[in-house]
Design a protein around this motif. Structure first.
Motif, PDB file in Angstrom:
ATOM      1  N   UNK A  19       0.816  -1.213   0.000  1.00  0.00           N
ATOM      2  CA  UNK A  19       0.000   0.000   0.000  1.00  0.00           C
ATOM      3  C   UNK A  19       0.849   1.262   0.000  1.00  0.00           C
ATOM      4  N   UNK A  20       0.218   2.343  -0.498  1.00  0.00           N
ATOM      5  CA  UNK A  20       0.816   3.679  -0.509  1.00  0.00           C
ATOM      6  C   UNK A  20      -0.052   4.537   0.408  1.00  0.00           C
ATOM      7  N   UNK A  21       0.560   5.066   1.470  1.00  0.00           N
ATOM      8  CA  UNK A  21      -0.201   5.848   2.447  1.00  0.00           C
ATOM      9  C   UNK A  21       0.222   7.309   2.322  1.00  0.00           C
ATOM     10  N   UNK A  22      -0.640   8.082   1.654  1.00  0.00           N
ATOM     11  CA  UNK A  22      -0.388   9.507   1.480  1.00  0.00           C
ATOM     12  C   UNK A  22      -1.004  10.267   2.654  1.00  0.00           C
ATOM     13  N   UNK A  23      -0.865  11.594   2.622  1.00  0.00           N
ATOM     14  CA  UNK A  23      -1.367  12.449   3.705  1.00  0.00           C
ATOM     15  C   UNK A  23      -2.876  12.301   3.907  1.00  0.00           C
ATOM     16  N   UNK A  24      -3.666  12.250   2.816  1.00  0.00           N
ATOM     17  CA  UNK A  24      -5.123  12.178   2.941  1.00  0.00           C
ATOM     18  C   UNK A  24      -5.748  11.035   2.156  1.00  0.00           C
ATOM     19  N   UNK A  25      -4.955  10.066   1.717  1.00  0.00           N
ATOM     20  CA  UNK A  25      -5.513   8.930   0.982  1.00  0.00           C
ATOM     21  C   UNK A  25      -4.617   7.708   1.160  1.00  0.00           C
ATOM     22  N   UNK A  26      -5.210   6.541   0.908  1.00  0.00           N
ATOM     23  CA  UNK A  26      -4.480   5.284   0.989  1.00  0.00           C
ATOM     24  C   UNK A  26      -4.756   4.507  -0.284  1.00  0.00           C
ATOM     25  N   UNK A  37       3.141   1.385 -10.498  1.00  0.00           N
ATOM     26  CA  UNK A  37       2.295   0.835  -9.446  1.00  0.00           C
ATOM     27  C   UNK A  37       0.849   1.221  -9.738  1.00  0.00           C
ATOM     28  N   UNK A  38       0.010   0.212  -9.900  1.00  0.00           N
ATOM     29  CA  UNK A  38      -1.421   0.462 -10.047  1.00  0.00           C
ATOM     30  C   UNK A  38      -2.046   0.186  -8.683  1.00  0.00           C
ATOM     31  N   UNK A  39      -2.845   1.158  -8.196  1.00  0.00           N
ATOM     32  CA  UNK A  39      -3.434   1.041  -6.859  1.00  0.00           C
ATOM     33  C   UNK A  39      -4.862   1.567  -6.862  1.00  0.00           C
ATOM     34  N   UNK A  40      -5.667   0.989  -5.966  1.00  0.00           N
ATOM     35  CA  UNK A  40      -7.049   1.443  -5.752  1.00  0.00           C
ATOM     36  C   UNK A  40      -7.024   2.345  -4.528  1.00  0.00           C
ATOM     37  N   UNK A  41      -7.301   3.624  -4.728  1.00  0.00           N
ATOM     38  CA  UNK A  41      -7.206   4.621  -3.668  1.00  0.00           C
ATOM     39  C   UNK A  41      -8.561   4.922  -3.044  1.00  0.00           C
ATOM     40  N   UNK A  42      -8.525   5.278  -1.757  1.00  0.00           N
ATOM     41  CA  UNK A  42      -9.687   5.806  -1.051  1.00  0.00           C
ATOM     42  C   UNK A  42      -9.205   6.977  -0.209  1.00  0.00           C
ATOM     43  N   UNK A  43     -10.050   7.987  -0.104  1.00  0.00           N
ATOM     44  CA  UNK A  43      -9.700   9.147   0.705  1.00  0.00           C
ATOM     45  C   UNK A  43     -10.744  10.223   0.586  1.00  0.00           C
ATOM     46  N   UNK A  44     -11.033  10.874   1.672  1.00  0.00           N
ATOM     47  CA  UNK A  44     -11.993  11.968   1.734  1.00  0.00           C
ATOM     48  C   UNK A  44     -13.333  11.575   1.124  1.00  0.00           C
ATOM     49  N   UNK A  45     -13.763  10.340   1.385  1.00  0.00           N
ATOM     50  CA  UNK A  45     -15.072   9.874   0.935  1.00  0.00           C
ATOM     51  C   UNK A  45     -15.143   9.477  -0.529  1.00  0.00           C
ATOM     52  N   UNK A  46     -14.029   9.398  -1.211  1.00  0.00           N
ATOM     53  CA  UNK A  46     -14.022   9.041  -2.629  1.00  0.00           C
ATOM     54  C   UNK A  46     -13.143   7.826  -2.867  1.00  0.00           C
ATOM     55  N   UNK A  47     -13.327   7.178  -4.019  1.00  0.00           N
ATOM     56  CA  UNK A  47     -12.528   6.026  -4.435  1.00  0.00           C
ATOM     57  C   UNK A  47     -12.118   6.213  -5.889  1.00  0.00           C
TER      58      UNK A  47
END
Length: 183
Positions: free
Chosen positions: A120-127, A143-153
């Motif tokens: 995983x990639x853990x940014x300031x406001x998303x993972x 790197x292909x990743x599925x992100x979630x953060x601030x109520x969005x995907x």
């Protein structure tokens, strides 16, 4: 005669038949309403019931005014979910904590703070949960990743390019490059 009008069962001949037919009157009137005139049935374009054409044919009721509308479609029940990504997709040489070039390491308020784990990639406001990672010949890692953060995907492919000494990491996201230092 007055007695015949006030007392039930007392009456003139012919009224008992009226009492039997009176309850049938609404049924006869309803049957007459549904009958089409022969002339009307032959005319094309004549609307028999305007409400049949005014309302759309829907199987689902309209959502309530305060209903929550999902952003993503519901998962397909027949198709099983893909298995979780195996650990260790991101190479060890880029794993760890990273911060902006001018920022202090460990500053949790830094917008460029990034922690890279194997999966995983853990940014300031998303993972971002890593779905795949592939190394290129020039040292870049896609790197292909599925992100979630601030109520969005969302799903995104990032390009990670570590410096030769491993002290810097340049990440290209949608054509924009940001360089971070290792903490």
């Amino acid at each position: 005669m007055m007695r015949a009008m006030l007392e039930p069962g007392a009456g003139a001949p012919g009224f008992p038949a009226m009492r039997v037919l009176l309850p049938l009157l609404p049924i006869v009137l309803l049957a007459a309403c549904g009958r089409q005139d022969g002339n009307q049935a032959e005319q094309s374009g004549v609307v028999a019931n305007i409400m049949d054409q005014a309302l759309p044919a829907t199987d689902e009721p309209a959502p309530a005014p305060n209903a929550i509308t999902p952003i993503e479609p519901p998962p397909d029940i027949e198709t099983p979910a893909p298995p979780p990504a195996p650990a260790g997709l991101i190479p060890a040489n880029v794993q760890g904590r990273w911060a902006g070039i001018g920022a202090r390491c460990g500053d949790r308020s830094d917008a460029l703070e990034l922690t890279i784990a194997p999966d995983q990639l853990i940014f300031h406001e998303s993972v971002g949960k890593v779905q795949s990672a592939s190394a290129g010949a020039d040292g870049r890692i896609a790197v292909q990743a599925a992100f979630t953060g601030e109520g969005e995907s969302w799903t995104r492919t990032l390009s990670l390019k570590p410096s030769a000494d491993g002290a810097r990491l340049t990440i290209v996201n949608d054509g924009t490059a940001v360089t971070r230092k290792r903490c």
